[in-house]
Design an enzyme around this catalytic site. Structure first.
Site, PDB file in Angstrom:
ATOM      1  N   ALA A  58       0.853  -1.180   0.000  1.00  0.00           N
ATOM      2  CA  ALA A  58       0.000   0.000   0.000  1.00  0.00           C
ATOM      3  C   ALA A  58       0.897   1.241   0.000  1.00  0.00           C
ATOM      4  O   ALA A  58       1.710   1.421   0.915  1.00  0.00           O
ATOM      5  CB  ALA A  58      -0.876  -0.006   1.239  1.00  0.00           C
ATOM      6  N   GLN A 100       0.302  -0.388  -5.661  1.00  0.00           N
ATOM      7  CA  GLN A 100      -1.008  -0.249  -5.017  1.00  0.00           C
ATOM      8  C   GLN A 100      -1.094   1.155  -4.404  1.00  0.00           C
ATOM      9  O   GLN A 100      -0.286   1.533  -3.560  1.00  0.00           O
ATOM     10  CB  GLN A 100      -1.198  -1.297  -3.916  1.00  0.00           C
ATOM     11  CG  GLN A 100      -2.622  -1.255  -3.362  1.00  0.00           C
ATOM     12  CD  GLN A 100      -2.857  -2.194  -2.187  1.00  0.00           C
ATOM     13  OE1 GLN A 100      -2.120  -2.164  -1.216  1.00  0.00           O
ATOM     14  NE2 GLN A 100      -3.891  -3.002  -2.279  1.00  0.00           N
ATOM     15  N   TYR A 187      -9.867   0.617   4.825  1.00  0.00           N
ATOM     16  CA  TYR A 187      -9.185   1.895   4.629  1.00  0.00           C
ATOM     17  C   TYR A 187     -10.146   2.886   3.945  1.00  0.00           C
ATOM     18  O   TYR A 187     -11.306   2.558   3.681  1.00  0.00           O
ATOM     19  CB  TYR A 187      -7.876   1.691   3.859  1.00  0.00           C
ATOM     20  CG  TYR A 187      -6.922   0.806   4.648  1.00  0.00           C
ATOM     21  CD1 TYR A 187      -6.442   1.230   5.890  1.00  0.00           C
ATOM     22  CD2 TYR A 187      -6.572  -0.459   4.209  1.00  0.00           C
ATOM     23  CE1 TYR A 187      -5.610   0.410   6.656  1.00  0.00           C
ATOM     24  CE2 TYR A 187      -5.744  -1.283   4.974  1.00  0.00           C
ATOM     25  CZ  TYR A 187      -5.267  -0.835   6.189  1.00  0.00           C
ATOM     26  OH  TYR A 187      -4.461  -1.637   6.958  1.00  0.00           O
TER      27      TYR A 187
HETATM   28  C1  FNR Z   1      -0.869  -7.653   3.948  1.00  0.00           C
HETATM   29  N1  FNR Z   1      -1.977  -7.410   3.153  1.00  0.00           N
HETATM   30  C2  FNR Z   1      -2.098  -6.215   2.494  1.00  0.00           C
HETATM   31  N2  FNR Z   1      -3.106  -6.012   1.609  1.00  0.00           N
HETATM   32  C3  FNR Z   1      -3.172  -4.896   0.870  1.00  0.00           C
HETATM   33  O1  FNR Z   1      -4.086  -4.750   0.065  1.00  0.00           O
HETATM   34  N3  FNR Z   1      -2.204  -3.936   0.994  1.00  0.00           N
HETATM   35  C4  FNR Z   1      -1.174  -4.043   1.874  1.00  0.00           C
HETATM   36  O2  FNR Z   1      -0.282  -3.193   1.928  1.00  0.00           O
HETATM   37  C5  FNR Z   1      -1.136  -5.205   2.690  1.00  0.00           C
HETATM   38  N4  FNR Z   1      -0.148  -5.368   3.623  1.00  0.00           N
HETATM   39  C6  FNR Z   1       0.049  -6.610   4.195  1.00  0.00           C
HETATM   40  C7  FNR Z   1       1.201  -6.857   4.956  1.00  0.00           C
HETATM   41  C8  FNR Z   1       1.461  -8.139   5.445  1.00  0.00           C
HETATM   42  C9  FNR Z   1       2.730  -8.401   6.206  1.00  0.00           C
HETATM   43  C10 FNR Z   1       0.542  -9.182   5.189  1.00  0.00           C
HETATM   44  C11 FNR Z   1       0.808 -10.585   5.678  1.00  0.00           C
HETATM   45  C12 FNR Z   1      -0.606  -8.932   4.482  1.00  0.00           C
HETATM   46  C13 FNR Z   1      -2.891  -8.510   2.792  1.00  0.00           C
HETATM   47  C14 FNR Z   1      -2.263  -9.383   1.687  1.00  0.00           C
HETATM   48  O3  FNR Z   1      -2.091  -8.652   0.490  1.00  0.00           O
HETATM   49  C15 FNR Z   1      -3.136 -10.610   1.381  1.00  0.00           C
HETATM   50  O4  FNR Z   1      -4.361 -10.164   0.867  1.00  0.00           O
HETATM   51  C16 FNR Z   1      -3.366 -11.475   2.628  1.00  0.00           C
HETATM   52  O5  FNR Z   1      -2.154 -11.692   3.312  1.00  0.00           O
HETATM   53  C17 FNR Z   1      -4.008 -12.810   2.263  1.00  0.00           C
HETATM   54  O6  FNR Z   1      -3.193 -13.522   1.377  1.00  0.00           O
HETATM   55  P1  FNR Z   1      -2.210 -14.738   1.899  1.00  0.00           P
HETATM   56  O7  FNR Z   1      -1.201 -14.110   2.805  1.00  0.00           O
HETATM   57  O8  FNR Z   1      -3.077 -15.714   2.616  1.00  0.00           O
HETATM   58  O9  FNR Z   1      -1.612 -15.264   0.629  1.00  0.00           O
END
Ligand code: FNR
Length: 363
Positions: A58, A100, A187
């Site tokens: 993000a 993003q 958000y």
């Molecule tokens: C995230 N996720 C997330 N989503 C998003 O839209 N923007 C972001 O910046 C973040 N930041 C973020 C940081 C960390 C450390 C994690 C673990 C997750 C959510 C991520 O993109 C994803 O949608 C979820 O983690 C679910 O997918 P997985 O991890 O099960 O493959």
């Protein structure tokens, strides 16, 4: 060949495979939003690791849109310059650099997760700031009227739209090929979408048309500056998982997806939840895939599936069975930056999909 490693065509962009690194905040900037060596190595290694799309975390379109003071931003030319080598490196590896674009709304001004992820307020902390929200309440522990949460005025809303436009222009100059509007996870844009957090009575609150206005306007300005040959994605929460009160759900998501497609969005990246602590998600492997699948089936727009996807065969089956066009992987890419290479190997793809430097590992 597996479906996961088939090309995905979006406008004139050819994505080499259907596997993307899901955006993941790294909370690793000094309090200035500039990309660092950490970002370069982190995103670069996932590009080496075979992801077709490597998406930044993000990236805040304005300083008060950061979740924490250490978040990445793109509110000046200097920010774009810092991201440029990352986009270039991803492209050199054959991947597609994506960004993003985000605004954290009233979930902004917090400490980093490893410092507790607690709200910090300007009265108490020099690094804190006043946060922006459709309504001054809605997200516990601030369920009353919180003086440090600012209800967005018409000027604030115009400012957010302008910030998105400028951020998209800068992203393009930095070399990104996909711009994703972050309208998920509680958000700012999601806060406007959901009646659980949007209690406005003006043209940005109330009816479906009013609550979705800001997301549509932001998508429109991003589409205006993003070239016709390059795709725009929108990440949404397919549902708030709040059955006990008026909230955002899959039916509204389907309707919104159709409208965003008409405005020129090319792919809906379908996540869920994040709006309210009372949420009750189903969880488990593929738990969000049915949301993506329904949007794809009912609108025809391309979708991304994300959440609990950890195995190559699982990712391939999602594409093969027509449930999604793109698979985004988050935590598995943290565990294994070379998840894409592992997937190519396991799905019996050609060793040519490995970087030449690493090919002896699989020949
Ligand atoms: C995230 N996720 C997330 N989503 C998003 O839209 N923007 C972001 O910046 C973040 N930041 C973020 C940081 C960390 C450390 C994690 C673990 C997750 C959510 C991520 O993109 C994803 O949608 C979820 O983690 C679910 O997918 P997985 O991890 O099960 O493959």
């Amino acid at each position: 060949m597996s479906e996961l490693f088939s090309t995905l065509s979006l406008r004139d962009l050819e994505v080499p495979n259907r596997l993307a690194v899901s955006p993941m905040c790294q909370y690793s900037c000094e309090p200035d939003g500039l990309a660092t060596e950490w970002h370069r190595v982190h995103l670069g290694s996932r590009a080496v690791g075979g992801a077709g799309i490597v998406m930044t975390e993000a990236t805040a379109v304005e300083p008060r849109g950061r979740i924490t003071p250490a978040d990445l931003g793109i509110w000046s030319d200097e920010h774009a310059k810092a991201l440029e080598p990352i986009a270039e490196f991803v492209r050199e590896q054959g991947g597609v650099p994506a960004i993003q674009l985000a605004h954290a709304g009233h979930k902004a001004s917090k400490t980093r997760p490893w410092d507790g992820n607690v709200p910090i307020r300007p009265e108490e902390d020099d690094e804190a700031w006043e946060v922006l929200s459709p309504s001054p309440a809605g997200y516990p522990p601030f369920d009353g009227d919180d003086p440090s949460i600012r209800k967005a005025t018409p000027d604030d809303i115009e400012g957010v739209i302008d910030a998105y436009r400028a951020a998209a222009e800068r992203s393009l100059s930095a070399g990104f090929e996909v711009a994703e509007v972050h309208a998920a996870h509680g958000y700012l844009l999601h806060e406007f979408l959901s009646p659980a957090t949007n209690r406005r009575e003006d043209e940005y609150g109330g009816s479906f048309e009013n609550r979705t206005r800001l997301v549509r306007e932001v998508t429109e300005v991003v589409r205006e500056v993003w070239p016709d040959d390059k795709p725009v994605f929108v990440r949404i929460s397919g549902t708030d998982w709040l059955d006990d009160r008026p909230s955002w759900d899959i039916e509204q998501s389907v309707r919104l997806a159709g409208e965003l497609e008409e405005l020129g969005a090319d792919l809906i990246d379908v996540s869920s939840g994040g709006l309210h602590p009372d949420q009750n998600p189903s969880g488990g492997p593929n738990f969000q895939v049915p949301l993506a699948e329904q949007i794809r089936a009912e609108t025809g727009i391309a979708v991304g599936a994300v959440g609990g996807i950890t195995e190559p065969e699982q990712a391939d089956a999602i594409v093969r069975n027509g449930r999604a066009d793109l698979v985004l992987v988050g935590r598995e890419f943290l565990r294994n930056p070379y998840f894409g290479l592992r997937a190519a190997d396991e799905l019996a793809d050609e060793p040519e999909s490995w970087p030449i430097q690493y090919r002896r590992a699989v020949e």
